[in-house]
Design an enzyme around this catalytic site. Structure first.
Site, PDB file in Angstrom:
ATOM      1  N   PRO A  11    -110.683  38.808  26.712  1.00 48.85           N
ATOM      2  CA  PRO A  11    -110.570  37.512  27.313  1.00 48.85           C
ATOM      3  C   PRO A  11    -109.899  37.242  28.617  1.00 48.85           C
ATOM      4  CG  PRO A  11    -109.369  37.712  25.240  1.00 48.85           C
ATOM      5  CD  PRO A  11    -110.084  38.908  25.618  1.00 48.85           C
ATOM      6  N   ASN A  12    -110.178  36.555  29.380  1.00 49.85           N
ATOM      7  CA  ASN A  12    -109.377  36.213  30.722  1.00 49.85           C
ATOM      8  C   ASN A  12    -109.518  37.134  31.780  1.00 49.85           C
ATOM      9  OD1 ASN A  12    -108.957  33.458  29.804  1.00 49.85           O
ATOM     10  ND2 ASN A  12    -107.362  34.463  28.189  1.00 49.85           N
ATOM     11  N   ARG A  67    -106.396  34.856  38.651  1.00 47.61           N
ATOM     12  CA  ARG A  67    -105.463  34.403  37.618  1.00 47.61           C
ATOM     13  C   ARG A  67    -104.401  34.953  37.852  1.00 47.61           C
ATOM     14  NH1 ARG A  67    -105.748  37.970  31.911  1.00 47.61           N
ATOM     15  NH2 ARG A  67    -104.201  36.446  30.710  1.00 47.61           N
ATOM     16  N   TYR A 108    -101.089  39.617  37.708  1.00 44.41           N
ATOM     17  CA  TYR A 108    -102.262  40.562  37.560  1.00 44.41           C
ATOM     18  C   TYR A 108    -102.863  41.199  38.920  1.00 44.41           C
ATOM     19  CZ  TYR A 108    -101.989  38.827  32.757  1.00 44.41           C
ATOM     20  OH  TYR A 108    -101.485  38.444  31.581  1.00 44.41           O
ATOM     21  N   ASN A 148    -108.960  47.013  27.598  1.00 44.32           N
ATOM     22  CA  ASN A 148    -107.861  46.253  27.831  1.00 44.32           C
ATOM     23  C   ASN A 148    -108.191  44.918  27.037  1.00 44.32           C
ATOM     24  OD1 ASN A 148    -105.973  44.271  28.670  1.00 44.32           O
ATOM     25  ND2 ASN A 148    -106.109  44.594  30.830  1.00 44.32           N
ATOM     26  N   ALA A 192    -105.374  39.340  25.355  1.00 44.51           N
ATOM     27  CA  ALA A 192    -104.372  38.744  24.245  1.00 44.51           C
ATOM     28  C   ALA A 192    -104.838  39.091  23.067  1.00 44.51           C
ATOM     29  CB  ALA A 192    -104.212  37.197  24.553  1.00 44.51           C
ATOM     30  N   HIS A 197    -102.849  41.438  20.774  1.00 41.10           N
ATOM     31  CA  HIS A 197    -101.455  41.235  20.035  1.00 41.10           C
ATOM     32  C   HIS A 197    -101.988  40.819  18.598  1.00 41.10           C
ATOM     33  CE1 HIS A 197     -99.950  41.932  24.016  1.00 41.10           C
ATOM     34  NE2 HIS A 197    -100.581  40.568  24.495  1.00 41.10           N
ATOM     35  N   ASP A 255    -109.871  47.137  13.867  1.00 38.79           N
ATOM     36  CA  ASP A 255    -110.865  47.699  12.551  1.00 38.79           C
ATOM     37  C   ASP A 255    -112.218  48.319  13.111  1.00 38.79           C
ATOM     38  OD1 ASP A 255    -109.134  47.399  10.660  1.00 38.79           O
ATOM     39  OD2 ASP A 255    -110.164  45.689   9.690  1.00 38.79           O
ATOM     40  N   GLU A 261    -105.690  52.405  25.414  1.00 40.73           N
ATOM     41  CA  GLU A 261    -105.448  50.925  25.615  1.00 40.73           C
ATOM     42  C   GLU A 261    -104.553  50.745  27.047  1.00 40.73           C
ATOM     43  OE1 GLU A 261    -103.036  49.413  22.427  1.00 40.73           O
ATOM     44  OE2 GLU A 261    -102.270  47.795  23.663  1.00 40.73           O
ATOM     45  N   HIS A 302    -102.899  48.163  29.818  1.00 41.24           N
ATOM     46  CA  HIS A 302    -102.603  46.750  30.125  1.00 41.24           C
ATOM     47  C   HIS A 302    -102.376  46.713  31.701  1.00 41.24           C
ATOM     48  CE1 HIS A 302    -102.894  45.366  26.345  1.00 41.24           C
ATOM     49  NE2 HIS A 302    -102.324  46.398  25.758  1.00 41.24           N
ATOM     50  N   SER A 358    -100.276  44.500  33.447  1.00 38.35           N
ATOM     51  CA  SER A 358     -98.901  43.904  33.550  1.00 38.35           C
ATOM     52  C   SER A 358     -98.002  44.856  32.464  1.00 38.35           C
ATOM     53  CB  SER A 358     -98.516  42.598  33.149  1.00 38.35           C
ATOM     54  OG  SER A 358     -99.096  42.257  31.784  1.00 38.35           O
ATOM     55  N   ARG A 366     -92.255  41.056  29.320  1.00 37.97           N
ATOM     56  CA  ARG A 366     -92.834  39.587  29.138  1.00 37.97           C
ATOM     57  C   ARG A 366     -92.387  38.809  27.815  1.00 37.97           C
ATOM     58  NH1 ARG A 366     -98.839  39.621  31.108  1.00 37.97           N
ATOM     59  NH2 ARG A 366     -98.332  37.241  31.146  1.00 37.97           N
ATOM     60  N   ARG A 410     -96.130  39.576  23.363  1.00 36.34           N
ATOM     61  CA  ARG A 410     -96.824  40.343  24.097  1.00 36.34           C
ATOM     62  C   ARG A 410     -96.195  41.924  23.644  1.00 36.34           C
ATOM     63  NH1 ARG A 410     -99.804  37.442  27.662  1.00 36.34           N
ATOM     64  NH2 ARG A 410     -98.808  35.773  28.500  1.00 36.34           N
TER      65      ARG A 410
HETATM   66  C1  DQA Z   1    -102.955  41.974  29.706  1.00 34.90           C
HETATM   67  C2  DQA Z   1    -101.719  41.549  29.007  1.00 34.90           C
HETATM   68  C3  DQA Z   1    -102.016  40.680  27.898  1.00 34.90           C
HETATM   69  O1  DQA Z   1    -100.864  40.122  27.195  1.00 34.90           O
HETATM   70  C4  DQA Z   1    -102.584  39.312  28.280  1.00 34.90           C
HETATM   71  O2  DQA Z   1    -102.874  38.483  27.131  1.00 34.90           O
HETATM   72  C5  DQA Z   1    -103.727  39.630  29.066  1.00 34.90           C
HETATM   73  C6  DQA Z   1    -103.699  40.747  30.050  1.00 34.90           C
HETATM   74  C7  DQA Z   1    -102.773  42.853  30.880  1.00 34.90           C
HETATM   75  O3  DQA Z   1    -103.572  43.424  31.302  1.00 34.90           O
HETATM   76  O4  DQA Z   1    -101.516  42.685  31.176  1.00 34.90           O
HETATM   77  O5  DQA Z   1    -104.835  39.112  29.014  1.00 34.90           O
HETATM   78  O6  DQA Z   1    -103.662  42.850  28.556  1.00 34.90           O
END
Ligand code: DQA
Length: 149
Positions: A10-11, A18, A23, A74, A77, A80, A87, A98, A100, A102, A107, A111
């Site tokens: 998401p996002n 964003r 980011y 990635n 959110a 978390h 699963d 995985e 990230h 950031s 943070r 997170r």
């Molecule tokens: C993220 C870190 C997450 O905490 C956040 O919710 C994101 C981006 C990152 O790529 O740093 O959406 O996964």
């Protein structure tokens, strides 16, 4: 060519627009291009997927289980708190790395925990979009070392 699934949660469709201070200014298309180019050099094909919906991510992981050798994710959110995505990854028995963008550990406290990390081969955190390329290299290295066993 063997394939690897790249999942962005998401996002992450908003990358570039964003919170650029956190980011960066590269877009999701830039990330997908970077990973695909690097993958070709390493002899892999990348299947890209982005969704803002937990169930869609789970469905994609299930759907791809016999078509890919591993997963780069990635989870945004969902990292978390999504036991359901965790699963799904366990269910398909595919190696996952995985990512990230950031440094989540520098943070907010919420997170700092990843529910995905315990079942991942590894994590790349805080290195910007370069982390996707490094995660790919790590996953390919892992796959090749498994082949030799
Ligand atoms: C993220 C870190 C997450 O905490 C956040 O919710 C994101 C981006 C990152 O790529 O740093 O959406 O996964």
């Amino acid at each position: 060519m063997p394939a690897i699934l790249l999942v962005n949660g998401p996002n992450l469709n908003m990358l570039g627009k964003r919170e650029p201070g956190i980011y960066g200014s590269d877009t999701l298309a830039d990330v997908e291009r970077l990973v695909s180019e690097k993958a070709h050099q390493l002899g892999y094909q990348i299947i890209t997927f982005q969704s803002n919906h937990e169930g869609e991510i789970i469905d994609k992981i299930h759907e791809m289980r016999e078509q890919v050798e591993g997963i780069l994710i990635n989870p945004g959110a969902f990292t978390h708190y999504s036991y359901a995505i965790r699963d799904a990854i366990s269910a398909v028995s595919l190696p996952v790395v995985e990512i990230h963008i950031s440094n989540v550990h520098a943070r907010e406290t919420f997170r700092h925990q990843s529910v995905i990390a315990p079942i991942a081969v590894g994590q790349v955190v805080g290195l910007g979009i370069k982390g996707y390329e490094l995660a790919l290299e790590g996953l390919v290295h892992y796959l090749q070392s498994q082949d030799r066993e």
